[in-house]
Enzyme design. Structure first.
Site, PDB file in Angstrom:
ATOM      1  N   ASP A 144       0.879  -1.158  -0.006  1.00 32.56           N
ATOM      2  CA  ASP A 144      -0.063   0.039   0.228  1.00 32.56           C
ATOM      3  C   ASP A 144       0.618   1.269  -0.084  1.00 32.56           C
ATOM      4  O   ASP A 144       2.070   1.061   0.342  1.00 32.56           O
ATOM      5  CB  ASP A 144      -1.100  -0.049   1.216  1.00 32.56           C
ATOM      6  CG  ASP A 144      -0.275  -0.075   2.608  1.00 32.56           C
ATOM      7  OD1 ASP A 144       0.748  -0.646   2.574  1.00 32.56           O
ATOM      8  OD2 ASP A 144      -0.739   0.531   3.482  1.00 32.56           O
ATOM      9  N   GLU A 209       0.269  -1.260   5.693  1.00 34.07           N
ATOM     10  CA  GLU A 209       1.436  -0.616   6.432  1.00 34.07           C
ATOM     11  C   GLU A 209       1.269   0.722   6.914  1.00 34.07           C
ATOM     12  O   GLU A 209       1.601   1.391   8.078  1.00 34.07           O
ATOM     13  CB  GLU A 209       2.723  -0.748   5.787  1.00 34.07           C
ATOM     14  CG  GLU A 209       3.905  -0.630   6.787  1.00 34.07           C
ATOM     15  CD  GLU A 209       4.393   0.851   6.686  1.00 34.07           C
ATOM     16  OE1 GLU A 209       5.408   1.331   7.629  1.00 34.07           O
ATOM     17  OE2 GLU A 209       3.914   1.538   5.889  1.00 34.07           O
TER      18      GLU A 209
END
Length: 522
Positions: A144, A209
């Site tokens: 991400d 994350e």
């Protein structure tokens, strides 16, 4: 006793004091000079005989280079944005999974590799080694990215992967798809050439994350804990190769993160009676809260430089500074107070000196002529390794010193444990060797991450967690991290692929060689 004899005794006493101080000063200078000349903690294994592990050389042909750059650009074009813990671009995450299976057919078809999807969108790979007595290790990266808007001033659309003057622009190029794709490209390269590791390893690719990793990394860790997995070391994102970033340093330096600062998010709030703006009280909710915030800014957390891993960073780099900086860096046992005074003047280096305090949100008021009954501010702190979350909260309360201000901890955790970087630290020395093999001109030092990574969730699986990727940062590049014009050179991305090809094979040894160095052990 005459006045003359008293003056004589005072004169003698002053001479003794002066000579004693002169002696102490001379000894200190002598010790510091000897240490400056002799201190070189970077020699270590340079003279040691390493076991040969690179049986598959990382020969990147022009055709393969074109393919890996194409795969990387396609990864950047997929907007795997995490907006919040509950707002992720899940369509893009699914699309990224499709790209992985298409770009790395050998990896996903190999009977040697076990793959599973965790937490719906994260990925866990297990590659068993031929020697089951060797403790496995793990590589981490995250899929991400943070949001990006072209209107902020990008030279190319942030999800275009447009190449300008040899640089690929796009969100995720340095955080952290360069590691995601670099690791997978390296595995594909090795497996296609018959690679069978001696030491087993895991690869964990988190999908959230940027919003704390509670669904990705945490679920991967839980899965590994259920299987009783213990890891030799973990390598995640974090620090990089800094070229021209550290003032006074001659040449580039690779900083391998051995810890992370802790973090705390604290809300300060004030509630007072409401009313009409035509009849204001002496102090309103905004004024009370603003005064408390001003006290926090005027009274920063104490200087702690030298009490955490940052001392090791500068001592490892001391030999790469010219005089007089080399003299100072080699003797931080003496000059830490001076260094901390200098470093706190810049926001970039102040982060190494203390727990930092940032006022990030301030909200109050509903109408121009209504006295607001409620005001709140959010403070984000990054906690120095020599402090704890509890100590920081106590200091906030003591600094605010106003019972009308309510203090609430929204989220927080202590600084991460400091991983070993001694000559016996397997993971650190393997990473260091891999960097030295590729970039012999680069100085190498342990470092501290001022931000946080998925690796903080892995502390129960290993005692050694390292945070590094050989991404090169030159002047101006650090601000691209989570900022405008994030980019990486095509050459540097290829270097990342080669780094992981070498790293996988360098881990295929049972023991580290014996160091042959007279350098100091820190």
């Amino acid at each position: 006793m005459t006045g003359q004899s008293v003056r004589l005794r005072i004169t003698r006493l002053l001479k003794v004091v002066f000579l004693s101080l002169l002696f102490v000063f001379t000894v200190l200078i002598l010790v510091a000079t000897v240490r400056t000349i002799s201190l070189d903690v970077n020699t270590g294994f340079k003279l040691a005989q390493w076991e040969r592990t690179e049986h598959i050389p990382p020969n990147i042909t022009s055709e393969y280079r074109q393919r890996l750059i194409s795969n990387f650009k396609e990864a950047i074009r997929i907007p795997t944005v995490s907006y919040s813990e509950t707002n992720l671009n899940t369509t893009a995450l699914q699309e990224f999974y499709g790209l992985m299976t298409k770009a790395f057919p050998t990896l996903f078809s190999s009977p040697l590799v076990l793959h599973e999807v965790v937490g719906n969108y994260s990925h866990l790979f297990w590659v068993p080694g031929s020697d089951l007595s060797l403790v496995p290790y793990m590589l981490l990266a995250h899929i991400d990215v943070v949001p990006a808007n072209e209107s902020d001033g990008w030279d190319a659309p942030p999800f275009s992967a447009k190449e300008i003057d040899g640089f690929i622009y796009g969100r995720g190029t340095i955080d952290n798809k360069q590691s995601v794709m670099g690791i997978l490209e390296a595995l594909e390269f090795l497996l296609a050439r018959g690679y069978m590791p001696q030491r087993g390893f895991y690869v964990g690719l988190g999908h959230d994350e940027e919003v704390s990793g509670f669904n990705g990394a945490v679920n991967i860790v839980n899965a590994l804990k259920e299987r009783g997995v213990e890891l030799e070391f973990v390598l995640d994102e974090g620090l990089a190769v800094l070229d021209g970033i550290i003032s006074g340093l001659r040449g580039p330096a690779a900083l391998i993160g051995i810890s992370e600062k802790g973090a705390a998010t604290v809300k300060l709030s004030v509630t007072t009676p409401t009313g009409h703006s035509s009849m204001p009280p002496a102090e309103g909710s905004i004024g009370i809260l603003a005064a408390a915030i001003k006290r926090l800014e005027d009274n920063p957390m104490p200087r702690l430089f030298g009490l955490g891993p940052e001392r090791g960073t500068f001592e490892h780099l001391a030999h790469s500074f010219g005089l007089p900086l080399r003299f100072i860096m080699s003797n931080l046992w003496l000059f830490s107070p001076l260094m901390s005074r200098v470093m706190e003047r810049s926001p970039d280096t102040n982060a190494f000196v203390r727990t930092t305090t940032a006022i990030t949100m301030f909200n109050s008021g509903v109408k121009v002529n209504v006295l607001p009954s409620y005001a709140e501010a959010v403070v984000n702190l990054r906690i120095h390794s020599a402090q704890t979350l509890t100590e920081v909260l106590d200091m906030i309360e003591a600094t605010v010193a106003d019972e009308r201000v309510k203090i609430d901890l929204l989220d927080g955790f202590d600084p991460l444990p400091i991983s070993s970087y001694s000559t016996k630290a397997f993971g650190y020395q393997i990473i260091k060797k891999t960097v030295q093999d590729m970039f012999p001109q680069v100085a190498i030092a342990p470092g501290i991450c001022v931000g946080n990574t998925d690796s903080r969730h892995y502390v129960e699986l290993t005692k050694d967690i390292y945070r590094f990727a050989p991404t090169w940062f030159k002047p101006g590049d650090p601000k691209r991290f989570h900022g405008v014009n994030e980019r990486i050179s095509a050459k540097n991305y290829e270097e990342l692929v080669v780094f992981y090809i070498k790293l996988f094979q360098n881990c295929d040894i049972r023991d580290l060689p014996s160091p042959h160095s007279a350098g100091h052990e820190l």
